[in-house]
Design an enzyme around this catalytic site. Structure first.
Site, PDB file in Angstrom:
ATOM      1  N   ASP A 144       0.949  -1.223  -0.027  1.00 53.32           N
ATOM      2  CA  ASP A 144      -0.032  -0.016  -0.008  1.00 53.32           C
ATOM      3  C   ASP A 144       0.822   1.096   0.009  1.00 53.32           C
ATOM      4  O   ASP A 144       2.305   1.099  -0.213  1.00 53.32           O
ATOM      5  CB  ASP A 144      -1.085   0.052   1.274  1.00 53.32           C
ATOM      6  N   CYS A 194       3.054  -3.202   4.126  1.00 50.89           N
ATOM      7  CA  CYS A 194       2.112  -2.131   4.531  1.00 50.89           C
ATOM      8  C   CYS A 194       2.814  -1.524   5.749  1.00 50.89           C
ATOM      9  O   CYS A 194       4.015  -1.661   5.934  1.00 50.89           O
ATOM     10  CB  CYS A 194       0.855  -2.391   4.589  1.00 50.89           C
ATOM     11  N   THR A 239       2.538  -1.593   8.718  1.00 50.53           N
ATOM     12  CA  THR A 239       3.042  -2.525  10.044  1.00 50.53           C
ATOM     13  C   THR A 239       3.237  -3.866   9.288  1.00 50.53           C
ATOM     14  O   THR A 239       3.714  -4.748  10.135  1.00 50.53           O
ATOM     15  CB  THR A 239       1.856  -2.615  10.850  1.00 50.53           C
ATOM     16  N   GLY A 240       2.616  -4.403   8.310  1.00 47.57           N
ATOM     17  CA  GLY A 240       2.500  -5.613   7.937  1.00 47.57           C
ATOM     18  C   GLY A 240       1.343  -6.326   8.415  1.00 47.57           C
ATOM     19  O   GLY A 240       0.893  -7.374   7.836  1.00 47.57           O
ATOM     20  N   HIS A 281       8.074 -24.635   9.677  1.00 46.97           N
ATOM     21  CA  HIS A 281       7.055 -24.988  10.228  1.00 46.97           C
ATOM     22  C   HIS A 281       5.714 -24.864  10.020  1.00 46.97           C
ATOM     23  O   HIS A 281       5.008 -25.707   9.886  1.00 46.97           O
ATOM     24  CB  HIS A 281       7.216 -24.604  11.891  1.00 46.97           C
ATOM     25  N   ASN A 282       5.345 -23.603   8.961  1.00 45.72           N
ATOM     26  CA  ASN A 282       4.277 -23.153   8.812  1.00 45.72           C
ATOM     27  C   ASN A 282       4.165 -23.344   7.217  1.00 45.72           C
ATOM     28  O   ASN A 282       2.913 -23.138   6.544  1.00 45.72           O
ATOM     29  CB  ASN A 282       3.714 -21.900   9.288  1.00 45.72           C
ATOM     30  N   HIS A 331       4.736 -31.502  10.582  1.00 37.85           N
ATOM     31  CA  HIS A 331       4.041 -30.370  10.088  1.00 37.85           C
ATOM     32  C   HIS A 331       3.223 -30.439   8.893  1.00 37.85           C
ATOM     33  O   HIS A 331       2.284 -29.375   8.916  1.00 37.85           O
ATOM     34  CB  HIS A 331       5.091 -29.095   9.859  1.00 37.85           C
ATOM     35  N   ARG A 361      -0.105 -30.852  10.314  1.00 35.59           N
ATOM     36  CA  ARG A 361      -0.870 -29.382  11.155  1.00 35.59           C
ATOM     37  C   ARG A 361      -1.324 -28.281  10.145  1.00 35.59           C
ATOM     38  O   ARG A 361      -2.255 -27.600  10.153  1.00 35.59           O
ATOM     39  CB  ARG A 361       0.061 -28.808  11.850  1.00 35.59           C
TER      40      ARG A 361
END
Ligand code: RB5
Length: 152
Positions: free
Chosen positions: A11, A67, A69-70, A100-101, A135, A138
């Site tokens: 942005d 942006c 702050t993110g 992990h994600n 993972h 998950r």
């Protein structure tokens, strides 16, 4: 050097850092698509996040959203099915959200980070592979929540 496709968006609060990231990635051999914005004129971060997220999900690409702050970018991006967006401001999280994600979008805060640190976070995010193993289940659980909530 990488042949990964990286899709960028920002942005008005993040476009300068986004431009710096774009040039850095190009210099390092990445294929980059920049979906804007490209000026300080006020825009709604949610629209940019949605546009980038749809492209990332559809094309199996990696996204970077910037942006102030993110945070707004990450909240909006995570509404799109198949997106795992992580806002990071230090090295450990940028590494482990890949391990992990299996995060596919990195969100950065241009009003939080200096560009030196931001580029380090981009580097570690793009150069860390998902660990798999325990993972996988998950992440599948997150996908199941998406399906149950009819997100996407
Ligand atoms: C824009 O002023 C600001 O709200 C935006 O860049 C972002 O920080 C939102 O999360």
């Amino acid at each position: 050097m990488s042949n990964k496709l990286i899709i960028l968006g920002a942005d008005h609060g993040g476009f300068l850092l986004k431009n710096e990231i774009r040039e850095y990635l190009k210099q390092n051999g990445y294929t980059v698509e920049d979906l804007g914005t490209n000026s300080a004129d006020s825009v709604n971060y949610a629209n940019i996040a949605a546009e980038v997220s749809h492209e990332v999900a559809a094309r199996g690409a990696t996204g970077i959203l910037v942006c102030g702050t993110g945070i707004g970018m990450s909240i909006a991006a995570n509404k799109v099915k198949g997106i795992r967006a992580a806002v990071c401001s230090e090295y450990f999280s940028a590494k482990y959200t890949r391990l992990h994600n299996d995060a596919n979008i990195l969100c950065l805060g241009a009003r939080v980070l200096g560009s030196g640190l931001a580029l380090e976070l981009v580097d570690v995010f793009l150069n860390t592979e998902f660990e798999g193993g325990r993972h996988v289940e998950r992440i599948a659980c997150i996908s199941k929540i998406e399906d149950e909530e009819h997100i996407g």
